[in-house]
Design a protein around this motif. Structure first.
Motif, short mmCIF file in Angstrom:
data_model
loop_
_atom_site.label_atom_id
_atom_site.label_comp_id
_atom_site.label_asym_id
_atom_site.label_seq_id
_atom_site.Cartn_x
_atom_site.Cartn_y
_atom_site.Cartn_z
N ALA A 173 0.83 -1.21 0.00
CA ALA A 173 0.00 0.00 0.00
C ALA A 173 0.86 1.26 0.00
N ALA A 174 1.97 1.24 0.78
CA ALA A 174 2.84 2.42 0.83
C ALA A 174 3.54 2.63 -0.51
N VAL A 175 3.99 1.54 -1.17
CA VAL A 175 4.64 1.67 -2.47
C VAL A 175 3.66 2.21 -3.51
N ALA A 176 2.41 1.69 -3.50
CA ALA A 176 1.40 2.19 -4.44
C ALA A 176 1.13 3.67 -4.20
N SER A 177 1.08 4.09 -2.94
CA SER A 177 0.88 5.51 -2.63
C SER A 177 2.07 6.35 -3.08
N LEU A 178 3.28 5.78 -2.96
CA LEU A 178 4.49 6.49 -3.38
C LEU A 178 4.43 6.76 -4.89
N PHE A 179 4.15 5.75 -5.70
CA PHE A 179 4.09 5.94 -7.15
C PHE A 179 2.94 6.88 -7.54
N TRP A 180 1.82 6.75 -6.82
CA TRP A 180 0.67 7.62 -7.12
C TRP A 180 1.00 9.09 -6.88
N SER A 181 1.57 9.39 -5.71
CA SER A 181 1.87 10.79 -5.39
C SER A 181 3.01 11.32 -6.27
N ALA A 182 4.00 10.49 -6.58
CA ALA A 182 5.10 10.94 -7.45
C ALA A 182 4.59 11.24 -8.85
N ALA A 183 3.68 10.39 -9.36
CA ALA A 183 3.13 10.62 -10.70
C ALA A 183 2.34 11.92 -10.75
N LEU A 184 1.54 12.19 -9.73
CA LEU A 184 0.76 13.42 -9.70
C LEU A 184 1.67 14.64 -9.55
N ALA A 185 2.74 14.52 -8.74
CA ALA A 185 3.67 15.64 -8.59
C ALA A 185 4.35 15.96 -9.92
N TRP A 186 4.76 14.92 -10.65
CA TRP A 186 5.42 15.14 -11.94
C TRP A 186 4.46 15.76 -12.94
N GLN A 187 3.22 15.26 -12.98
CA GLN A 187 2.27 15.78 -13.96
C GLN A 187 1.86 17.21 -13.61
N ALA A 188 1.73 17.53 -12.31
CA ALA A 188 1.42 18.91 -11.92
C ALA A 188 2.55 19.85 -12.31
#
Length: 693
Positions: free
Chosen positions: A39-54
């Motif tokens: 769950a923590a790894v999935a949250s890590l990739f999710w937040s990193a992807a949104l940060a990059w796209q923002a």
């Protein structure tokens, strides 16, 4: 705003990165470390992807692949919560049996949504009024699902276990709660609020310390746990209602946009009809029964929560008031969702006859105790499935069924009520609202419930028999007193016969004889009234005790020796029933006369002593020994007279004690006996006499 959003989600990515490092190094051996790490790894990739796209300038930053990351992140945390809820595992299954049905439903929902995001049909970048509902509704549903799982996890933990999971519940619950706020706001205003979306990264970062604190306490996570059926039932009903309302709301929006000028009217009418339909379904007994059976079959190892069922069963049977038979049918019937039944109880005639009906037409039927049907129930003690019997009667030894069973079109089960190895009765239950598989668990529960119900019914029969026996005992006791009074009246009348011929020309004797006979007849009528059920209640009233004594002595004037009354204090009153007090004093005077020879003396006096009336009855008769006075005098059916019944003194003591007085005596064998009867003065009378003095 894009730079703020990118920093916000970057902070979240760093927080989850630290959590992942801690989980893979320091906490790798902790309970459920694997599931929380995923769950923590999935949250890590999710937040990193949104940060990059923002950071690329997309605001809000959504695309098909970031939506897919979000679904994976939500699914990972939901899986972690499910693992915590179902920490007890069955040896034959990798998943907890009690959660398999829910896991299948949740997994199917996530797979469907994930495929939709991968295909690019459910992402938020193509929002419009017509395309908003399906996408946002699915995200709101994911948030609601997460909140429900958090609530179930916390609710079903004990106080000690909550110490370990409460911070994880707060952290993960905060993630889902903020998502619910974000997407419900989007649903309301038909667009994503950039500020709320940008703050989402920081909010998720703030939840990481809470999850980490719970992981540090994770030694208490692995206790065995079973979800409450009541909570599961209400949660399923609530969750199903939420999904239903969301679906109906989406359909209502669709009608509004395609209906033209009628759109608003069609939307309101459709939503009202959907709401009414939901209320009807939720209040339907058949639907509730189906939902209970479905939950027990797919989410639990056993069909029943035995603690809840037994508490409900005993509470139903233990309710005060009449109608135990109906409550028994209801309590047993609810175990298999039966809506009605008939209770048969064995009577003294040897027939099993209906005692109670519940939602079943009354029929004039009976079954002999020696019939093959009753003999089978008593010998086998089996629950008879009438549907199975119709298909395979050889399973029940080809036992012939009673003809009266055909009168009940919805007949389903026959439950024997066994008491001490004997057939106390049996119960016919109607077809359940929802089909129930009659397996070994249901049969055993019905048999135990039948035995318990038999004990309650037998206890009621015993209590009824005891009440009747006490009524007969009371009647017999009253009869004993009445017979004793009749004996005294007969003795009194018998004295008139030898003197009637001798004094038949004496007018004074004739008047006394007429008064005696009249009074005796009145007394006999009163005694007969006491034996009848229409006996009037005893009325207590202030009585002039001197007049009562004069009447009692006058009735004994025909006896020898003649009793002599001396009134030392007149005008005193006591609170008593006149007829009964006169009878009690008459018993004592009669005993004194019968114990004294004709040349002896019976003296009666009345005087005041403090706040009491003192009546003295003295005779010069045979007297009594101390042993007789101590051990036999005040006991019923003990007497020194050959024709005596031993009731008079016993009744006298009972009634005098009821009035708050007491009886004392002094006796000497061969010298006579003196009774002292003390009665409290009537309160008003005592105050008046004190003032006069």
């Amino acid at each position: 705003m894009s730079s703020i959003a990118s920093y916000s989600y970057l902070v979240a990515a760093l927080a989850f990165l630290v959590l992942c490092v801690m989980l893979m190094t320091r906490w790798r051996s902790r309970t459920h470390a694997t599931s929380v790490t995923i769950a923590a790894v999935a949250s890590l990739f999710w937040s990193a992807a949104l940060a990059w796209q923002a950071d690329q300038g997309d605001l809000p930053a959504w695309s098909a692949w970031t939506d897919s990351f979000e679904v994976l992140r939500n699914g990972a945390w939901s899986a972690f919560l499910i693992v915590l809820i179902g920490s007890y595992r069955d040896p034959d299954s990798r998943l907890p049996l009690k959660l398999q049905g829910w896991v299948l439903a949740i997994f199917s929902f996530y797979v469907l949504f994930f495929l939709g995001t991968v295909a690019g049909v459910w992402h938020l970048t193509s929002l419009s009024e017509s395309g908003l509902m399906p996408s946002v509704t699915a995200r709101v549903a994911l948030a609601v699902l997460g909140i429900v799982l958090v609530e179930q996890l916390y609710r079903n933990k004990s106080l000690q276990e909550r110490w370990a999971v409460k911070f994880a519940c707060l952290g993960i619950g905060a993630m889902y709660a903020y998502d619910f706020y974000l997407f419900s706001n989007t649903m309301l205003f038909h667009q994503v609020d950039p500020d709320i979306w940008a703050a989402r990264g920081v909010i998720n970062a703030l939840t990481v310390p809470l999850v980490a604190m719970s992981i540090a306490r994770s030694a208490s996570w692995s206790s065995e746990l079973a979800l409450s059926r009541r909570v599961m039932f209400h949660t399923a009903a609530l969750f199903g209602s939420a999904i239903y309302l969301l679906a109906m709301g989406s359909a209502g929006y669709y009608l509004r946009f395609v209906g033209g000028s009628w759109g608003t009217v069609m939307q309101v009418a459709f939503l009202f009809g959907a709401l009414v339909l939901l209320v009807v379904i939720l209040f339907s007994g058949t639907f509730r029964s189906w939902l209970k059976v479905f939950i027990s079959k797919h989410f639990y190892r056993y069909n029943y929560d035995y603690r809840e069922e037994w508490l409900r069963f005993t509470r139903t049977l233990s309710e005060s008031g009449p109608g135990l038979g109906v409550r028994t049918i209801q309590a047993v019937g609810e175990l298999v969702e039966s809506p009605g039944g008939v209770l048969f109880i064995r009577r003294d005639s040897g027939l099993y006859e209906p005692q109670s009906y519940w939602h079943v037409p009354v029929e004039n039927i009976s079954e002999p105790a020696d019939s093959p049907f009753c003999q089978f129930l008593e010998s086998k003690q089996w629950v008879v499935d009438l549907n199975e019997y119709a298909e395979r009667p050889e399973l029940y030894d080809d036992m012939p069924l009673p003809a009266w069973l055909t009168r009940f079109a919805r007949r389903s089960l026959v439950v024997p009520l066994i008491m001490q190895g004997k057939l106390f009765g049996f119960m016919l239950l109607m077809r359940p609202r929802s089909p129930v598989a009659l397996n070994w668990e249901v049969i055993d529960l019905l048999k135990i419930a039948g035995n318990q119900a038999a004990s309650y019914l037998a206890q009621q029969d015993a209590a009824t028999a005891l009440m009747v026996a006490r009524q007969f005992e009371s009647f017999n006791r009253m009869s004993t007193f009445v017979v004793h009074d009749l004996k005294n009246l007969v003795s009194q009348l018998s004295l008139l016969i030898p003197n009637a011929e001798k004094h038949r020309n004496n007018p004074e004797f004739q008047r006394d004889m007429l008064d005696t006979v009249t009074h005796s007849v009145q007394k006999m009528k009163l005694l007969l009234q006491k034996l009848s059920r229409s006996e009037s209640p005893v009325h207590m009233a202030p009585l002039a005790i001197d007049k009562v004594l004069i009447q009692a002595v006058a009735l004994k004037a025909a006896f020898e020796p003649h009793p002599v009354l001396e009134l030392l204090d007149a005008g005193m009153k006591v609170l008593a029933d006149r007829e009964r007090l006169e009878r009690v004093l008459g018993h004592l005077i009669q005993n004194a006369i019968e114990a004294t020879p004709k040349d002896g003396k019976v003296a009666i006096s009345l005087r005041r002593r403090d706040d009491n009336v003192l009546i003295t009855i003295a005779d010069t008769g045979e007297g009594m020994s101390e042993e007789f006075i101590r051990e036999r005098l005040f006991k019923p059916f003990e007497s020194t007279k050959s024709a005596g019944m031993g009731i008079g003194v016993f009744e006298s003591q009972e009634y005098i004690s009821e009035l708050g007085g007491k009886i004392e005596l002094v006796s000497e064998v061969g010298a006579g006996t003196t009774f002292y009867v003390s009665l409290p003065l009537h309160q008003h009378q005592a105050q008046t006499l004190d003032i006069a003095v």
